[in-house]
Design a protein around this motif. Sequence first.
Motif, PDB file in Angstrom:
ATOM      1  N   PHE A 299     -26.126  22.808  48.196  1.00  0.00           N
ATOM      2  CA  PHE A 299     -25.625  22.438  46.874  1.00  0.00           C
ATOM      3  C   PHE A 299     -25.162  20.988  46.852  1.00  0.00           C
ATOM      4  O   PHE A 299     -25.367  20.257  45.880  1.00  0.00           O
ATOM      5  CB  PHE A 299     -24.472  23.355  46.462  1.00  0.00           C
ATOM      6  N   TRP A 300     -24.498  20.583  47.959  1.00  0.00           N
ATOM      7  CA  TRP A 300     -24.021  19.197  48.048  1.00  0.00           C
ATOM      8  C   TRP A 300     -25.189  18.218  48.026  1.00  0.00           C
ATOM      9  O   TRP A 300     -25.149  17.186  47.355  1.00  0.00           O
ATOM     10  CB  TRP A 300     -23.197  19.029  49.320  1.00  0.00           C
TER      11      TRP A 300
ATOM     12  N   GLN B 111     -23.694  25.968  50.891  1.00  0.00           N
ATOM     13  CA  GLN B 111     -22.865  24.988  50.184  1.00  0.00           C
ATOM     14  C   GLN B 111     -23.324  23.559  50.485  1.00  0.00           C
ATOM     15  O   GLN B 111     -23.282  22.691  49.616  1.00  0.00           O
ATOM     16  CB  GLN B 111     -21.398  25.177  50.586  1.00  0.00           C
TER      17      GLN B 111
ATOM     18  N   GLU C   7     -28.060  18.711  46.688  1.00  0.00           N
ATOM     19  CA  GLU C   7     -28.679  18.755  45.370  1.00  0.00           C
ATOM     20  C   GLU C   7     -27.812  18.127  44.291  1.00  0.00           C
ATOM     21  O   GLU C   7     -28.239  17.992  43.141  1.00  0.00           O
ATOM     22  CB  GLU C   7     -28.984  20.208  44.997  1.00  0.00           C
ATOM     23  N   GLY C   8     -26.582  17.766  44.654  1.00  0.00           N
ATOM     24  CA  GLY C   8     -25.679  17.138  43.693  1.00  0.00           C
ATOM     25  C   GLY C   8     -24.953  18.097  42.788  1.00  0.00           C
ATOM     26  O   GLY C   8     -24.350  17.682  41.788  1.00  0.00           O
ATOM     27  N   SER C   9     -24.983  19.397  43.119  1.00  0.00           N
ATOM     28  CA  SER C   9     -24.316  20.395  42.277  1.00  0.00           C
ATOM     29  C   SER C   9     -23.031  20.924  42.904  1.00  0.00           C
ATOM     30  O   SER C   9     -22.487  21.933  42.456  1.00  0.00           O
ATOM     31  CB  SER C   9     -25.274  21.570  42.014  1.00  0.00           C
ATOM     32  N   TYR C  10     -22.557  20.242  43.955  1.00  0.00           N
ATOM     33  CA  TYR C  10     -21.346  20.685  44.653  1.00  0.00           C
ATOM     34  C   TYR C  10     -20.147  19.928  44.118  1.00  0.00           C
ATOM     35  O   TYR C  10     -20.242  18.741  43.780  1.00  0.00           O
ATOM     36  CB  TYR C  10     -21.504  20.438  46.155  1.00  0.00           C
ATOM     37  N   SER C  11     -19.019  20.591  44.013  1.00  0.00           N
ATOM     38  CA  SER C  11     -17.824  19.976  43.430  1.00  0.00           C
ATOM     39  C   SER C  11     -16.666  20.055  44.410  1.00  0.00           C
ATOM     40  O   SER C  11     -16.711  20.764  45.417  1.00  0.00           O
ATOM     41  CB  SER C  11     -17.445  20.684  42.126  1.00  0.00           C
TER      42      SER C  11
END
Length: 447
Positions: free
Chosen positions: A60-61, A57, A63-67
């Motif tokens: 992902f953060w 996770q 890479e800018g794809s974490y929400s």
Amino acid sequence: MTQTEVKEVLAMKPWKTRVWHGLLWMLAFAPSIVVLILIMRLSLPLPFFDSWDFVKQYQFWCEGSYSWTGLLTPHNAHPSAIGKLFYFAVLHFAGGNVALLPLLSWLLSLLISIGVMVLSQSLWRGRPAFGACLMFLANLSIFTLVQGHAWLWDFIFQNFIPGACLVGGLLVLNHPHVAGWRWFVATLLALMAVFSFGTGFAVGFLLLPALGMALDRRSFSSRVSLMLFWAVMCGAAGWLALNAFGHAIGEKSAADLFSRPVASLQYILILLGHTLGRGTVVGPVTLCTVWGAVLLITFIACSWQIFGSRNQALIRQSWPWMVFCLWALFNALAICLGRFRATLDTGLAPRYATFMIFMPLGVLMLVATVRQIRDAGVVGRWIGRAAPFAAVLLLVAHSLSWIAGAHGMELFHRVMESSRTSLQFINVLSVKPSAFLDLKYTPSTTS
């Protein structure tokens, strides 16, 4: 002896007494130092098992794809937003050295210990030697090595958060007048507990009576309004953490507990006696059951004696210790509901001890409280007479359990070393890192 010599002796006595008391208080916190040394010696800067999901996770953060939804989504049936934030911070700012996270577990335990020391001052004020002995027994519970891999596994630090929030909330609310900053801190701690673990929502509700006691100087309508607001806030936060971003509650229902009432009761007792029934020739399932029953009966007897005194000051003073026991009981019920399948041994998992430390801790303080009641009834007098013997028995049980827990920590360290060795071959073998999630640790329940 001359008059001058007498004065010198009298002048030296307080100094020697202070040194003696200082040594006793150093001994009282010796368990924390032992645990710190073991953590620094045995912990490894390596994500292990479930920890890899947090690493993923974090990727992902980066890479800018974490929400925000990903942050708030429960992990393994538990809200873990607070834990993820700490984990991401270590990965981002500490070079990925996850060996720092077990130190956070130790720090949270130390904060719990300090909070217990402050809350228990009324029991030993003017008797520093007794206070040091009381805190030594308390710290044997708080820092027990029965927690095993919870002291070393980087992922498990979040198990310590709700208990620390509970103690912190009791501290700030343990005051005749709840100032604005106390209200804010208690609210923040309650919300942190909710978003740190599956049973964290109970912390706010356990703090509710303490809030009511602190608001007793306000008008009835104001008091009811604030308590109602607090309850609604805790309920809404609990629902949000458990259900809004993915269901954290498993498929089992309360009916499963009643289908096997005797086995379920024994499972709960095993959990309550979790930290005291190790290291003997008697099977831990049996001995933990006995200790759990003793602790539960003592808790009920002490609470009955305290409420029977009708002394509001005494009830206010004792409520934190009752909350400790209720917190352990609630977690035991939740663990039984979520984890009890076929065997009783599953209740001996070291990570559950983090929640069960509050049972012997709360009972210890309740016994010390009942001993101070002057007009105690028959039950209170029996508790008072048995207290010294019980303290020695408690010390022996803790000592044996600590030895067994130390062996468990060494075993888990070897498992982590094996995992790290395996990962060193990742550039040679065509194996995905996720494959090492299958390197499960199965604790021995025979020690």
